[in-house]
Design a protein around this motif. Structure first.
Motif, mmCIF file in Angstrom:
data_model
loop_
_atom_site.group_PDB
_atom_site.id
_atom_site.type_symbol
_atom_site.label_atom_id
_atom_site.label_comp_id
_atom_site.label_asym_id
_atom_site.label_seq_id
_atom_site.Cartn_x
_atom_site.Cartn_y
_atom_site.Cartn_z
ATOM 1 N N GLY A 222 29.678 14.959 0.780
ATOM 2 C CA GLY A 222 28.529 15.727 1.285
ATOM 3 C C GLY A 222 27.398 14.834 1.765
ATOM 4 O O GLY A 222 27.470 13.605 1.703
ATOM 5 N N SER A 223 26.328 15.474 2.211
ATOM 6 C CA SER A 223 25.179 14.728 2.751
ATOM 7 C C SER A 223 24.560 13.786 1.749
ATOM 8 O O SER A 223 23.968 12.778 2.140
ATOM 9 C CB SER A 223 24.078 15.697 3.180
ATOM 10 O OG SER A 223 24.554 16.551 4.142
ATOM 11 N N ILE A 224 24.643 14.101 0.495
ATOM 12 C CA ILE A 224 24.032 13.247 -0.528
ATOM 13 C C ILE A 224 24.665 11.849 -0.504
ATOM 14 O O ILE A 224 24.074 10.882 -0.954
ATOM 15 C CB ILE A 224 24.120 13.921 -1.919
ATOM 16 C CG1 ILE A 224 23.193 13.227 -2.921
ATOM 17 C CG2 ILE A 224 25.557 13.998 -2.427
ATOM 18 C CD1 ILE A 224 22.920 14.031 -4.178
ATOM 19 N N VAL B 148 34.435 14.211 0.741
ATOM 20 C CA VAL B 148 34.557 15.068 1.929
ATOM 21 C C VAL B 148 33.235 15.785 2.177
ATOM 22 O O VAL B 148 32.411 15.917 1.274
ATOM 23 C CB VAL B 148 35.671 16.140 1.747
ATOM 24 C CG1 VAL B 148 37.042 15.496 1.648
ATOM 25 C CG2 VAL B 148 35.400 17.045 0.551
ATOM 26 N N GLY B 149 33.044 16.264 3.379
ATOM 27 C CA GLY B 149 31.990 17.231 3.636
ATOM 28 C C GLY B 149 32.420 18.530 2.978
ATOM 29 O O GLY B 149 33.623 18.829 2.912
ATOM 30 N N SER B 150 31.456 19.315 2.493
ATOM 31 C CA SER B 150 31.884 20.490 1.720
ATOM 32 C C SER B 150 32.409 21.616 2.586
ATOM 33 O O SER B 150 32.910 22.610 2.078
ATOM 34 C CB SER B 150 30.775 20.974 0.795
ATOM 35 O OG SER B 150 29.743 21.605 1.508
ATOM 36 N N THR B 151 32.360 21.464 3.905
ATOM 37 C CA THR B 151 33.072 22.425 4.755
ATOM 38 C C THR B 151 34.578 22.316 4.514
ATOM 39 O O THR B 151 35.332 23.234 4.821
ATOM 40 C CB THR B 151 32.780 22.154 6.239
ATOM 41 O OG1 THR B 151 32.996 20.758 6.491
ATOM 42 C CG2 THR B 151 31.353 22.517 6.598
ATOM 43 N N HIS C 20 27.756 17.170 -4.290
ATOM 44 C CA HIS C 20 28.570 18.072 -3.452
ATOM 45 C C HIS C 20 27.814 18.314 -2.154
ATOM 46 O O HIS C 20 26.576 18.311 -2.134
ATOM 47 C CB HIS C 20 28.721 19.395 -4.229
ATOM 48 C CG HIS C 20 29.781 20.323 -3.732
ATOM 49 N ND1 HIS C 20 29.651 21.067 -2.583
ATOM 50 C CD2 HIS C 20 30.991 20.645 -4.259
ATOM 51 C CE1 HIS C 20 30.740 21.817 -2.426
ATOM 52 N NE2 HIS C 20 31.578 21.573 -3.425
ATOM 53 N N GLY C 21 28.519 18.561 -1.086
ATOM 54 C CA GLY C 21 27.873 18.976 0.156
ATOM 55 C C GLY C 21 27.179 20.308 -0.028
ATOM 56 O O GLY C 21 27.543 21.110 -0.881
ATOM 57 N N THR C 22 26.167 20.533 0.808
ATOM 58 C CA THR C 22 25.396 21.765 0.602
ATOM 59 C C THR C 22 26.020 22.987 1.277
ATOM 60 O O THR C 22 25.658 24.110 0.971
ATOM 61 C CB THR C 22 23.953 21.602 1.120
ATOM 62 O OG1 THR C 22 23.995 21.359 2.527
ATOM 63 C CG2 THR C 22 23.233 20.484 0.395
ATOM 64 N N ALA C 23 26.977 22.753 2.197
ATOM 65 C CA ALA C 23 27.525 23.881 2.967
ATOM 66 C C ALA C 23 28.150 24.936 2.042
ATOM 67 O O ALA C 23 27.908 26.134 2.203
ATOM 68 C CB ALA C 23 28.558 23.378 3.970
ATOM 69 N N THR C 24 28.950 24.491 1.096
ATOM 70 C CA THR C 24 29.629 25.439 0.201
ATOM 71 C C THR C 24 29.228 25.216 -1.256
ATOM 72 O O THR C 24 29.921 25.678 -2.159
ATOM 73 C CB THR C 24 31.164 25.335 0.341
ATOM 74 O OG1 THR C 24 31.554 23.978 0.019
ATOM 75 C CG2 THR C 24 31.636 25.685 1.736
HETATM 76 N N1 ASP Z 1 28.102 18.564 5.922
HETATM 77 C C1 ASP Z 1 27.450 18.564 4.679
HETATM 78 C C2 ASP Z 1 28.353 19.130 3.610
HETATM 79 O O1 ASP Z 1 29.126 18.377 3.102
HETATM 80 C C3 ASP Z 1 26.166 19.258 4.672
HETATM 81 C C4 ASP Z 1 25.407 18.925 3.459
HETATM 82 O O2 ASP Z 1 25.892 18.352 2.510
HETATM 83 O O3 ASP Z 1 24.223 19.266 3.475
HETATM 84 O O4 ASP Z 1 28.280 20.278 3.259
#
Ligand code: ASP
Length: 335
Positions: A15-17, A63-66, A97-101
Motif C-alpha cells: 500500500g501507499s504507506i 501489494v497495492g490493496s486493490t 495495508h493500502g487504503t483502497a480496501t
Molecule cells: N494504491 C494504494 C493501495 O494500496 C492506495 C493507498 O494505499 O492509499 O490501496
C-alpha cells in the motif's frame, strides 16, 4: 538484556504507506509505479517506535490493496491467529495495508481474528517519499495502539490521522485527503495524540473477534457474494447476470432507507425466490436499512447500518455457516 517494553508484532502488506513516488510532490502517480519499501525500511524512518515497543516485523505480502481480496484475507487471518496462538507474550498486532480496501480487510479480520488483544490496521494517503507524508506517524500510532492495554477487547481498530475507529464502522470518505477514514454517524472511538496517550471514549458493542462465531481456519476460499449498485432507471440486467453466474449471495446498494427502481428490485426478488440470499443495503453513507412487511415477504435480508462492502463480508462469512435466511438476518442484527 531483555527489554521491559511490550512486544508488538507488525505485519506489512504493502500500500501507499510503503509506496515509492517519482518525486517529493507526488501522491497520485506512485501506485502506477507499484514499488514498495520493506517494513524494515519503514521502521528505520521512525526510530521513536523503539521507545514504545520491541517491534518484531514481517513482510506478509507487498501489494497495492486493490489486489487484496478473499485469498489475502484468509492468509492474513490465519497468520494473525497463528501469532496470537504461538506468541502468548505479544502485546498486540499492528498491520500496514493500502487504503483502497483497508476498511474491508479490517472488517473481515474484526470477524475472524480470535483474540482480545489489540489488533490495529493503518495505511497512508501520502507515500513515504512525499512531502508531508502521513506514513511515519500512522505507523508509529499503530505500534502505540498495538502496545496499549487500553486497546484490548475493542475488535480490530484502524488508525490514520491520529483517529481511531472500529473496523465495523470506518470508511474511506475522500480520495486524497489525509482525514479520509471516518466512522460516519457513530464517531471515532478515540485518538492517538502526540503526548503518547492512546485514549478511548467508547467501545464497540456488536459482536467481534472472540465473540464471533466465524472460524476461517483451514479454509482456502469463501462463498462468492457480489454487490449491485442501484441508480435512477436501473433495470435487472446486472442482478440477472449475478444470478446466472451462480453466485452464493447478493448485496444490493439501494437508495436512502432501502428503496430501489421497480424492475431492479423485482430482479432481486426473483434471485431471492431462486434461493440466493439477497441483502438490502444503502448507497447512502450513513443510516440503517430496516425490515418492512414487503421486504420480509419478498425474502430479503436487511443490512442494518452496514455499508454494502461490509454487508458483503458479513454475508460471505454467514454463508460459510448457513444459508438459512432467519439465521443470516440474526447475524446482521448481532455483528
Ligand atoms: N494504491 C494504494 C493501495 O494500496 C492506495 C493507498 O494505499 O492509499 O490501496
Amino acid at each position: 538484556m531483555t527489554s521491559s517494553l511490550p512486544r508488538v508484532r507488525l505485519i506489512a502488506t504493502g500500500g501507499s504507506i510503503a509506496g515509492v513516488g517519482p518525486h517529493r510532490l507526488d501522491y497520485i502517480l506512485y501506485p502506477e509505479l507499484g514499488k514498495h519499501i520493506t517494513i524494515e525500511e519503514s521502521l528505520a524512518r521512525v526510530p521513536e517506535v523503539n521507545e514504545i515497543a520491541q517491534v518484531q516485523a514481517e513482510n506478509l505480502i507487498s501489494v497495492g490493496s486493490t489486489a487484496v481480496g478473499p485469498p489475502e484475507w484468509l492468509a492474513m487471518a490465519n497468520r494473525i491467529n497463528q501469532i496470537f496462538r504461538e506468541d502468548t507474550e505479544a502485546a498486540g498486532v499492528a498491520m500496514t495495508h493500502g487504503t483502497a480496501t483497508l476498511e474491508e480487510t479490517a472488517y473481515f479480520l474484526h470477524l475472524t481474528v480470535k483474540s482480545d488483544k489489540p489488533m490495529v490496521i493503518t495505511g497512508a494517503m501520502r507515500p513515504p517519499t512525499a512531502l508531508s507524508t502521513d506514513a511515519d506517524i500512522n505507523l508509529l500510532d499503530a505500534v502505540r495502539i498495538a502496545a496499549s492495554s487500553h486497546a484490548g477487547g475493542m475488535g480490530v481498530l484502524t488508525v490514520l490521522n491520529n483517529e481511531i475507529s472500529s473496523a465495523r464502522d470506518v470508511v474511506k470518505t475522500s480520495t486524497f485527503r489525509v482525514q479520509t477514514f471516518k466512522p460516519g454517524d457513530l464517531g471515532f472511538l478515540g485518538y492517538a495524540d502526540s503526548e503518547g496517550e492512546v485514549l478511548f471514549y467508547r467501545a464497540p458493542t456488536r459482536k467481534h473477534t472472540t465473540r464471533s462465531e466465524f472460524d476461517v481456519s483451514g479454509r482456502d476460499s469463501l462463498p462468492r457474494v457480489d454487490i449491485v449498485y442501484a441508480y435512477a432507471g436501473a433495470d435487472g440486467m446486472l442482478i440477472d447476470a449475478v444470478r446466472r453466474n451462480g453466485s452464493d449471495g447478493l448485496v444490493v446498494a439501494g437508495f436512502g432507507g432501502g428503496t430501489f427502481p421497480p424492475v431492479f428490485i423485482e430482479a432481486a426478488a426473483q434471485a431471492a425466490r431462486d434461493g440466493i440470499p439477497v441483502v438490502l443495503a444503502s448507497r447512502s453513507t450513513t443510516g440503517r436499512v430496516i425490515m418492512t412487511p414487503q421486504k420480509q415477504d419478498a425474502g430479503f435480508i436487511v443490512s442494518d447500518n452496514l455499508l454494502p462492502q461490509k454487508a458483503r463480508i458479513l454475508l460471505m462469512l454467514g454463508l460459510s455457516v448457513t444459508r438459512d435466511r432467519e439465521e443470516l438476518q440474526r447475524m446482521f442484527r448481532e455483528y
